[in-house]
Design an enzyme around this catalytic site. Structure first.
Site, PDB file in Angstrom:
ATOM      1  N   ARG A  19       0.830  -1.216   0.000  1.00 14.89           N
ATOM      2  CA  ARG A  19       0.000   0.000   0.000  1.00 14.89           C
ATOM      3  C   ARG A  19       0.857   1.256   0.000  1.00 14.89           C
ATOM      4  NH1 ARG A  19      -1.991   0.601   6.135  1.00 14.89           N
ATOM      5  NH2 ARG A  19      -0.533  -0.792   7.140  1.00 14.89           N
ATOM      6  N   GLU A  67     -18.534   4.743   0.536  1.00 14.12           N
ATOM      7  CA  GLU A  67     -17.853   4.060  -0.565  1.00 14.12           C
ATOM      8  C   GLU A  67     -18.716   3.899  -1.804  1.00 14.12           C
ATOM      9  OE1 GLU A  67     -18.055   2.989   2.577  1.00 14.12           O
ATOM     10  OE2 GLU A  67     -16.009   3.225   3.314  1.00 14.12           O
ATOM     11  N   ASP A 125      -7.645  -6.907  12.984  1.00 10.85           N
ATOM     12  CA  ASP A 125      -8.977  -6.298  12.818  1.00 10.85           C
ATOM     13  C   ASP A 125     -10.061  -7.375  12.770  1.00 10.85           C
ATOM     14  OD1 ASP A 125      -8.372  -3.660  12.949  1.00 10.85           O
ATOM     15  OD2 ASP A 125      -8.550  -3.246  10.806  1.00 10.85           O
ATOM     16  N   ARG A 175      -1.442  -4.952   3.222  1.00  7.86           N
ATOM     17  CA  ARG A 175      -1.241  -4.218   4.474  1.00  7.86           C
ATOM     18  C   ARG A 175       0.163  -4.391   5.054  1.00  7.86           C
ATOM     19  NH1 ARG A 175      -1.457  -6.088   9.788  1.00  7.86           N
ATOM     20  NH2 ARG A 175      -1.832  -4.520  11.371  1.00  7.86           N
TER      21      ARG A 175
HETATM   22  C1  LIG Z   1     -17.783   1.079   5.593  1.00  7.92           C
HETATM   23  C2  LIG Z   1     -16.529   1.428   6.299  1.00  7.92           C
HETATM   24  N1  LIG Z   1     -15.652   2.258   5.707  1.00  7.92           N
HETATM   25  C3  LIG Z   1     -14.483   2.559   6.317  1.00  7.92           C
HETATM   26  C4  LIG Z   1     -14.174   2.026   7.532  1.00  7.92           C
HETATM   27  C5  LIG Z   1     -12.830   2.301   8.168  1.00  7.92           C
HETATM   28  N2  LIG Z   1     -12.988   3.093   9.379  1.00  7.92           N
HETATM   29  C6  LIG Z   1     -12.964   2.512  10.608  1.00  7.92           C
HETATM   30  S1  LIG Z   1     -13.265   3.615  11.828  1.00  7.92           S
HETATM   31  C7  LIG Z   1     -13.380   4.906  10.730  1.00  7.92           C
HETATM   32  C8  LIG Z   1     -13.674   6.291  11.197  1.00  7.92           C
HETATM   33  C9  LIG Z   1     -14.942   6.306  11.979  1.00  7.92           C
HETATM   34  O1  LIG Z   1     -15.200   7.574  12.460  1.00  7.92           O
HETATM   35  P1  LIG Z   1     -16.398   7.793  13.458  1.00  7.92           P
HETATM   36  O2  LIG Z   1     -17.625   7.137  12.933  1.00  7.92           O
HETATM   37  O3  LIG Z   1     -16.488   9.238  13.728  1.00  7.92           O
HETATM   38  O4  LIG Z   1     -15.952   6.951  14.731  1.00  7.92           O
HETATM   39  P2  LIG Z   1     -15.276   7.446  16.090  1.00  7.92           P
HETATM   40  O5  LIG Z   1     -14.821   8.844  15.922  1.00  7.92           O
HETATM   41  O6  LIG Z   1     -16.351   7.350  17.112  1.00  7.92           O
HETATM   42  O7  LIG Z   1     -14.171   6.480  16.361  1.00  7.92           O
HETATM   43  C10 LIG Z   1     -13.187   4.446   9.419  1.00  7.92           C
HETATM   44  C11 LIG Z   1     -13.209   5.299   8.232  1.00  7.92           C
HETATM   45  C12 LIG Z   1     -15.127   1.158   8.116  1.00  7.92           C
HETATM   46  N3  LIG Z   1     -14.904   0.559   9.293  1.00  7.92           N
HETATM   47  N4  LIG Z   1     -16.285   0.883   7.490  1.00  7.92           N
END
Ligand SMILES: Cc1ncc(C[n+]2csc(CCOP(=O)(O)OP(=O)(O)O)c2C)c(N)n1
Ligand SMILES: [Mg+2]
Lengths: 333, 303
Positions: A19, A67, A125, A175
């Site tokens: 990546r 997405e 994960d 990864r």
């Molecule tokens: C569909 C999807 N896209 C991307 C992710 C990767 N991802 C994991 S946590 C996150 C950010 C989440 O932010 P938020 O909802 O504000 O959570 P918090 O701040 O409470 O941790 C992302 C983009 C995911 N888990 N699921």
């Protein structure tokens, strides 16, 4: 009490992961491809695209955690003449398969999808995040090219190749820190597999992280006086039909290896091809139609049967089947 | 050394004599400390979003949900879905605190063979109700549960916790429209509005505001609260329970990394981070843990 102020250590960004190699390559190629735009869904730090964001901030389009919208928007960007590269984790590409089908492939758009964090290589994960179905899903879409490079050098070459190529592409990165397998003179062409180790008794056909394991397996087999050929099949679709046929003729036994479900990915593509060209025994190394779980990538590879010793055992099975067949043929005479 | 993690949770007397709000504050503190410890042992995980939702989880499990370890198969139990599945360490910790799982076992976060995966998996831990980790899906599952429970004339309610970044998923708004259309007053959404997501601030990644107006336009009953103010959380949950003919949403303003001074409001502590021993100790100190507790949490073997 001491206050810790340093930034946290990001997992897996150290070393030459695929990546990171992809992100750096994109950034290096941006000036050569002025139409290139990169689409992100709040995960640039994980996909390697943070390099591009730093070098070409105005060409990084932020879609937020959305997405499906991002995937179909790539169709729109391509429709007006840009060269969009959609980036997210492989598992979230699955969420937008239908958008990729209709708005990219069906409309024959020149758009690219580059997916990081494929397979069990995702590690801790856990099962929800480990895409073991992406090669199958994207391979089943008409007109979609599917690529999974094996080392950082190849990743950089493949990044250039997909930008030069006309049409929709799905490409996996990776990864974990990736071993350097190839020299600076390495070549990559879409649709071409490459023999990266010669052998006569069996051919190990691998993609992605399994290429390094296949080379390791070939080394072990050599110590057992088994001569294994290794093919890096970086393009899963369109697959290299001639190369597979010649490997079947030359070695008479094939093992496929991929960090993916055994259904629908590289193994299926190889078996489908050989069935109508040069049928020969094929053994499949991959995840046996189950979901993954949390654990370190190496632990998971061990548990789910993706390591070099698993490939070695599969090679023995394939060779034994070949010998039974040739024994039967002799009896007929 | 002998492990007395259980006693940390037992320090919280469950007797009615003790003020509920104090019990919940202790529960939230346990959730934060346990989450830091499990993420430390795992060598990866998402600490920021676990800290921000600890008070909400404590109030739900400690005072709101009709859901107890003895009743995880009861068809009329209330359901809780952690839609922001990456906050799994906080869910496991609150579950440990209220007896759904073992506190020491839950420190084996993200390890091979452990049921405490990086994201909740219902086949490993039935009490998490559904598998999550892909943002935006938990609300749809919760909606289905709410519909199904109502069809079966159950009085059970369904609660789900979403991240603010998660609200960018289109599926959330499909579910929002659907829940209002079906007048699912047995559905309650909590939003952990910590203003940060994976890479940066919400307003820099994809603007959410005006957020309350969006939910209002979708015809939900809305409350906007301080997500770290336990009395306010409790009274709002109670009011949400009385809402009729409309689903309810609680927009809880929170601080990402809450309680760990060096993490608060710093985007890079979202995840997936590796905590050093020193960082874990500092975090636990910052969260008010004693030297002994810190040793118990961090020196536990089997990690
Ligand atoms: C569909 C999807 N896209 C991307 C992710 C990767 N991802 C994991 S946590 C996150 C950010 C989440 O932010 P938020 O909802 O504000 O959570 P918090 O701040 O409470 O941790 C992302 C983009 C995911 N888990 N699921
Ligand atoms: Mg957030």
């Amino acid at each position: 009490m001491s206050m810790v102020a340093e930034a946290p250590a990001l997992i897996g960004t150290s070393g030459d992961s695929l990546r990171e190699a992809f992100g750096k390559a994109l950034s290096n190629l941006a000036d050569e491809f002025p139409k290139l735009v990169v689409l992100d869904a709040d995960i640039a730090g994980g996909t390697g695209v943070h390099h591009f964001r730093t070098s070409h901030p105005s060409r990084l389009l932020q879609f937020g955690i959305a997405e499906q919208n991002m995937m179909a928007a790539a169709g729109g960007l391509a429709a007006v003449g840009l060269l969009p590269v959609v980036t997210t984790f492989a598992v979230f590409c699955l969420r937008a398969v239908e958008q990729a089908r209709l708005s990219l492939a069906y409309s024959r758009r020149n758009a690219k999808i580059v997916a990081s964090h494929p397979g069990l290589d995702v590690g801790p994960d856990g099962g929800s995040a480990q895409a073991l179905e992406d090669l199958a899903a994207f391979r089943a879409i008409p007109g979609m090219t599917v690529i999974s490079p094996a080392d950082p050098i190849e990743m950089a070459l493949a990044t250039r190749a997909i930008l030069e190529f006309e049409g929709p592409v799905y490409m996996r990165t990776g990864r974990s820190a990736a071993k350097r397998l190839f020299g600076d003179d390495h070549q990559f062409a879409i649709g071409r597999g490459r023999i990266i180790r010669q052998g006569t008794d069996v051919t190990l056909v691998a993609c992605g992280v399994e290429v390094a394991r296949a080379l390791e397996a070939a080394e072990t087999l050599a110590q057992e006086s088994v001569s294994a050929r290794v093919v890096n099949m970086a393009t899963i679709k369109p697959i290299d039909v001639e190369l597979l046929a010649s490997c079947a003729v030359d070695t008479g036994a094939i093992v496929t290896a991929e960090d993916h479900n055994i259904y629908g990915g590289l193994g299926s593509a190889v078996a489908e091809t050989l069935a109508i060209t040069r049928p020969c025994p094929v053994e499949f190394v991959g995840v046996k139609d189950v979901f993954g779980a949390s654990g370190e990538p190496e632990e998971l590879a061990n548990l789910y049967g993706l390591t070099a010793p698993h490939i070695v055992r599969a090679a023995h099975r394939a060779i034994a089947r070949k010998q039974r067949i040739s024994g039967r043929r002799k009896n007929f005479r | 050394m002998t492990l007395t993690l259980r006693s940390i949770s037992e320090e919280v007397p469950q007797s009615p004599a003790m003020d509920l709000e104090k019990q919940l504050a202790l529960a939230a503190a346990f959730v934060r400390r346990h989450s830091i410890a499990s993420i430390y042992h795992a060598g990866s995980g998402h600490p920021g979003g676990a800290m921000s939702c600890a008070d909400l989880l404590a109030c739900l499990f400690g005072a709101e949900l009709n859901f107890w370890p003895s009743g995880i198969d009861d068809p009329h139990r209330d359901r809780f879905v952690l839609s922001k599945g990456h906050a799994a360490p906080a869910l496991y910790a609150v579950g440990a605190h209220y007896g759904f799982c073992d506190a020491k076992a839950a420190l084996r976060l993200r390890k091979l063979g452990s049921p405490f995966q990086g994201h909740p998996h219902v086949l490993d831990l039935p009490w998490v109700e559904t598998s999550t980790g892909s943002l935006g899906q938990g609300l749809s599952v919760a909606l289905g549960m709410a519909m199904g429970l109502r069809m079966q004339r159950s009085a059970a309610r369904v609660y789900t916790l979403l991240g603010d970044g998660e609200l960018q998923e289109g599926e959330v708004w499909e579910a929002a429209m659907c829940a209002a259309h079906h007048e699912l007053d047995n559905l309650c959404v909590l939003i952990d509005y910590n203003k940060l997501q994976s890479d940066n601030r919400n307003d820099l990644i994809m603007r959410l505001e005006p957020l309350a107006a969006k939910w209002r336009a979708f015809d939900w009953a809305i409350a906007e609260i301080d997500g770290h103010d336990i009395p306010q959380i409790l009274s709002t949950l109670r009011r949400a329970g009385a809402t009729q003919n409309r689903p309810s949403v609680i927009i809880a303003h929170t601080v990402k990394g809450k309680g760990v001074s060096y993490m608060e409001n710093v985007p890079s502590w979202h995840g997936s981070v590796k905590l050093t021993r020193e960082q874990a100790e500092d975090a636990l100190l910052s969260l008010g843990a004693s030297r002994n507790e810190i040793k118990e949490f961090l020196d536990v073997d089997g990690g």
